[in-house]
Enzyme design. Sequence first.
Site, short mmCIF file in Angstrom:
data_model
loop_
_atom_site.label_atom_id
_atom_site.label_comp_id
_atom_site.label_asym_id
_atom_site.label_seq_id
_atom_site.Cartn_x
_atom_site.Cartn_y
_atom_site.Cartn_z
N ASP A 117 0.62 -1.26 -0.02
CA ASP A 117 -0.13 0.03 -0.12
C ASP A 117 0.73 1.11 -0.14
OD1 ASP A 117 -1.75 2.36 1.09
OD2 ASP A 117 -3.23 0.42 1.28
N ARG B 8 0.47 4.05 1.18
CA ARG B 8 0.13 5.07 2.24
C ARG B 8 1.03 4.37 3.39
NH1 ARG B 8 -6.11 4.40 2.30
NH2 ARG B 8 -5.31 2.10 2.11
N CYS C 161 -6.51 -2.04 4.91
CA CYS C 161 -6.02 -2.84 4.05
C CYS C 161 -6.93 -3.30 2.95
CB CYS C 161 -5.08 -3.69 4.78
SG CYS C 161 -3.99 -4.85 3.70
CO CO Z 1 -2.70 -3.09 2.79
#
Ligand code: CO
Length: 209
Positions: free
Chosen positions: A44, A46, A101
């Site tokens: 991810d 972020r 997530c």
């Molecule tokens: Co994730």
Amino acid sequence: MDSYKKLLLANKAWVQDKLNIRPDYFSVSAQDQKPEFLWIGCSDSRVPAEDITGTEPGELFVHRNIANLVVHTDFNMLSVLQYAVEALRVQHIIVCGHYNCGGVRNAITHQDLGLLNKWLRHIKDIYRMNARELETISDPQTRYDRLVELNVSEQIQNLAETSIVQRAWKSEQRPYLHGWVYDLRSGYIKEIARLDPGAKIDDIYRFDL
Ligand code: CO
């Protein structure tokens, strides 16, 4: 269309910043690495490992995949693990998941995502193993958050079940295994689980070493 160019410009500025602080920055860092930590995180965008932990280049050896999974047949992860434990001799392995997530969210739907089904299947298994606890949680967000936490606990168990970790535990009493969750909503990391060298694991996974 040219948005990628800003990355190259930023790189030039970053080089200058580093050289302004330490003229030998690159000549020193090019020589060797001696990271103390292996970071296994989610892909991810972020969750940038170094930023959220205040670490510098050279401090974290990093592996990232969707939903920070430790899958026993994943030669990519196993190669990273073996190199980190046996060559770099890291002291700590951190599996860091994060709330919200997308991998975990998709795993608890019934969507057919093609190849991803096979990867996310590992999270469905964790759901099934913990269904009794998860299904007592009525709020969907809280249940989803809890599955993110159970996922990192399971992944550090998976690490402890490898011969790579068991051998290092036996001979050098390292590495420590940490399961963390990063909260995108606050920026804070929460410690969820830890396995110290020699921690008891289910006997079926123990190797005679
Ligand atoms: Co994730």
